[in-house]
Write a protein that holds these residues in place. Sequence first.
Motif, PDB file in Angstrom:
ATOM      1  N   UNK A  16      40.634  38.814  43.190  1.00 43.35           N
ATOM      2  CA  UNK A  16      42.100  39.340  43.472  1.00 43.35           C
ATOM      3  C   UNK A  16      42.740  38.895  43.527  1.00 43.35           C
ATOM      4  N   UNK A  17      43.479  37.399  42.992  1.00 40.48           N
ATOM      5  CA  UNK A  17      44.238  36.319  43.045  1.00 40.48           C
ATOM      6  C   UNK A  17      44.965  37.217  41.414  1.00 40.48           C
ATOM      7  N   UNK A  18      43.972  37.611  40.965  1.00 37.96           N
ATOM      8  CA  UNK A  18      44.326  37.927  38.917  1.00 37.96           C
ATOM      9  C   UNK A  18      45.045  39.533  39.519  1.00 37.96           C
ATOM     10  N   UNK A  19      44.586  39.986  40.395  1.00 39.93           N
ATOM     11  CA  UNK A  19      46.120  41.575  40.536  1.00 39.93           C
ATOM     12  C   UNK A  19      46.877  41.243  41.565  1.00 39.93           C
ATOM     13  N   UNK A  20      46.800  40.049  42.220  1.00 39.18           N
ATOM     14  CA  UNK A  20      47.972  39.402  43.226  1.00 39.18           C
ATOM     15  C   UNK A  20      48.921  38.959  41.712  1.00 39.18           C
ATOM     16  N   UNK A  21      48.518  38.194  41.000  1.00 42.80           N
ATOM     17  CA  UNK A  21      49.158  37.519  39.961  1.00 42.80           C
ATOM     18  C   UNK A  21      49.587  38.682  38.707  1.00 42.80           C
ATOM     19  N   UNK A  22      49.109  39.569  39.124  1.00 40.17           N
ATOM     20  CA  UNK A  22      49.738  40.374  38.333  1.00 40.17           C
ATOM     21  C   UNK A  22      50.853  41.253  38.399  1.00 40.17           C
ATOM     22  N   UNK A  23      51.032  41.748  39.863  1.00 36.35           N
ATOM     23  CA  UNK A  23      51.959  42.022  40.526  1.00 36.35           C
ATOM     24  C   UNK A  23      52.897  41.209  40.853  1.00 36.35           C
ATOM     25  N   UNK A  24      52.830  39.995  40.756  1.00 40.40           N
ATOM     26  CA  UNK A  24      53.813  39.203  40.905  1.00 40.40           C
ATOM     27  C   UNK A  24      54.901  38.924  39.982  1.00 40.40           C
ATOM     28  N   UNK A  79      43.327  44.464  34.015  1.00 41.73           N
ATOM     29  CA  UNK A  79      41.528  45.080  34.830  1.00 41.73           C
ATOM     30  C   UNK A  79      41.865  45.110  35.212  1.00 41.73           C
ATOM     31  N   UNK A  80      40.356  45.574  36.425  1.00 42.28           N
ATOM     32  CA  UNK A  80      40.551  46.156  38.247  1.00 42.28           C
ATOM     33  C   UNK A  80      38.502  45.212  37.866  1.00 42.28           C
ATOM     34  N   UNK A  81      37.894  44.982  37.295  1.00 39.43           N
ATOM     35  CA  UNK A  81      36.101  44.769  37.251  1.00 39.43           C
ATOM     36  C   UNK A  81      36.429  43.455  36.868  1.00 39.43           C
ATOM     37  N   UNK A  82      37.568  43.013  35.871  1.00 38.74           N
ATOM     38  CA  UNK A  82      36.490  41.613  35.091  1.00 38.74           C
ATOM     39  C   UNK A  82      38.299  41.151  34.630  1.00 38.74           C
ATOM     40  N   UNK A  83      38.574  39.604  34.936  1.00 35.14           N
ATOM     41  CA  UNK A  83      39.916  38.787  34.664  1.00 35.14           C
ATOM     42  C   UNK A  83      40.006  38.212  34.687  1.00 35.14           C
ATOM     43  N   UNK A  84      41.128  37.055  33.763  1.00 35.93           N
ATOM     44  CA  UNK A  84      41.212  35.687  33.834  1.00 35.93           C
ATOM     45  C   UNK A  84      41.356  35.140  34.813  1.00 35.93           C
ATOM     46  N   UNK A  88      48.656  31.841  35.059  1.00 32.70           N
ATOM     47  CA  UNK A  88      49.628  30.930  36.091  1.00 32.70           C
ATOM     48  C   UNK A  88      50.430  30.469  34.976  1.00 32.70           C
ATOM     49  N   UNK A  89      49.658  30.066  34.260  1.00 33.54           N
ATOM     50  CA  UNK A  89      50.028  28.990  32.681  1.00 33.54           C
ATOM     51  C   UNK A  89      50.870  30.309  31.565  1.00 33.54           C
ATOM     52  N   UNK A  90      50.265  31.571  31.308  1.00 32.88           N
ATOM     53  CA  UNK A  90      51.357  32.502  30.577  1.00 32.88           C
ATOM     54  C   UNK A  90      52.097  32.765  31.604  1.00 32.88           C
ATOM     55  N   UNK A  91      52.173  33.247  32.567  1.00 27.72           N
ATOM     56  CA  UNK A  91      53.266  33.481  32.828  1.00 27.72           C
ATOM     57  C   UNK A  91      54.093  32.489  33.131  1.00 27.72           C
ATOM     58  N   UNK A  92      53.853  31.010  33.163  1.00 31.02           N
ATOM     59  CA  UNK A  92      54.597  29.654  33.075  1.00 31.02           C
ATOM     60  C   UNK A  92      55.673  30.307  31.157  1.00 31.02           C
ATOM     61  N   UNK A 146      59.597  35.237  33.183  1.00 23.10           N
ATOM     62  CA  UNK A 146      60.535  36.940  32.995  1.00 23.10           C
ATOM     63  C   UNK A 146      60.297  37.490  34.457  1.00 23.10           C
ATOM     64  N   UNK A 147      60.554  38.827  34.543  1.00 20.27           N
ATOM     65  CA  UNK A 147      60.348  39.362  35.103  1.00 20.27           C
ATOM     66  C   UNK A 147      59.529  39.203  36.564  1.00 20.27           C
ATOM     67  N   UNK A 148      59.494  38.375  36.874  1.00 21.17           N
ATOM     68  CA  UNK A 148      58.725  37.780  38.193  1.00 21.17           C
ATOM     69  C   UNK A 148      59.817  38.264  39.540  1.00 21.17           C
ATOM     70  N   UNK A 149      59.156  38.062  40.280  1.00 19.18           N
ATOM     71  CA  UNK A 149      59.567  38.247  41.589  1.00 19.18           C
ATOM     72  C   UNK A 149      60.581  37.341  42.463  1.00 19.18           C
ATOM     73  N   UNK A 150      61.915  37.620  42.551  1.00 16.04           N
ATOM     74  CA  UNK A 150      62.231  36.336  43.577  1.00 16.04           C
ATOM     75  C   UNK A 150      61.616  35.967  44.840  1.00 16.04           C
ATOM     76  N   UNK A 151      61.077  34.778  45.084  1.00 12.85           N
ATOM     77  CA  UNK A 151      60.461  34.639  46.471  1.00 12.85           C
ATOM     78  C   UNK A 151      61.226  35.437  47.807  1.00 12.85           C
TER      79      UNK A 151
END
Length: 169
Positions: free
Chosen positions: A119-127, A138-143, A149-153, A158-163
Amino acid sequence: MSLPLGILLFIATILGMEIFAYAAHRWLMHGPGWFLHASHHRPRTGHWELNDLYAVIFAIPSITLIAGGVQLGWGDWATWAGAGIAGYGAIYAGFHDVIVHKRINHRYLPKSDYMKRIIQAHRLHHVVETKEGTVSFGFLWAPKPEDLKAELKRRGHAGVRAPVGSFRD
């Protein structure tokens, strides 16, 4: 085909669909199919979004295989494989549409480490609201979420939605 072999094919198809779904999500939906998938990375204004057409598109092989196995004599393998594709679709709808995106209101709170992780991995996908720069396809497997978070940083967010309530320069 024996029942145990059919069940094995059904399970193998579900697992294979995770590989297919990962590839389709990463290179089709976040590639040339972004014109449909972009609606899924924006706030939904109604019950449906253009991205929902992917469910219809991906149901076609399942329906074809089940019909071929049951009505056209293609063999039991086609029925079991088609049912496996449909099974993956049901898991996807339950996890993705109901649990994560709450398209049906519920009070489910994840307790297992596995559910919390995907769930958290999917939410990070959507930021990320752009076609590029997204993590976790993925949907059944996620890092691990920490790795995502480290990869996004590393990518400079880039492309992360503003709060909500903030302004971007």
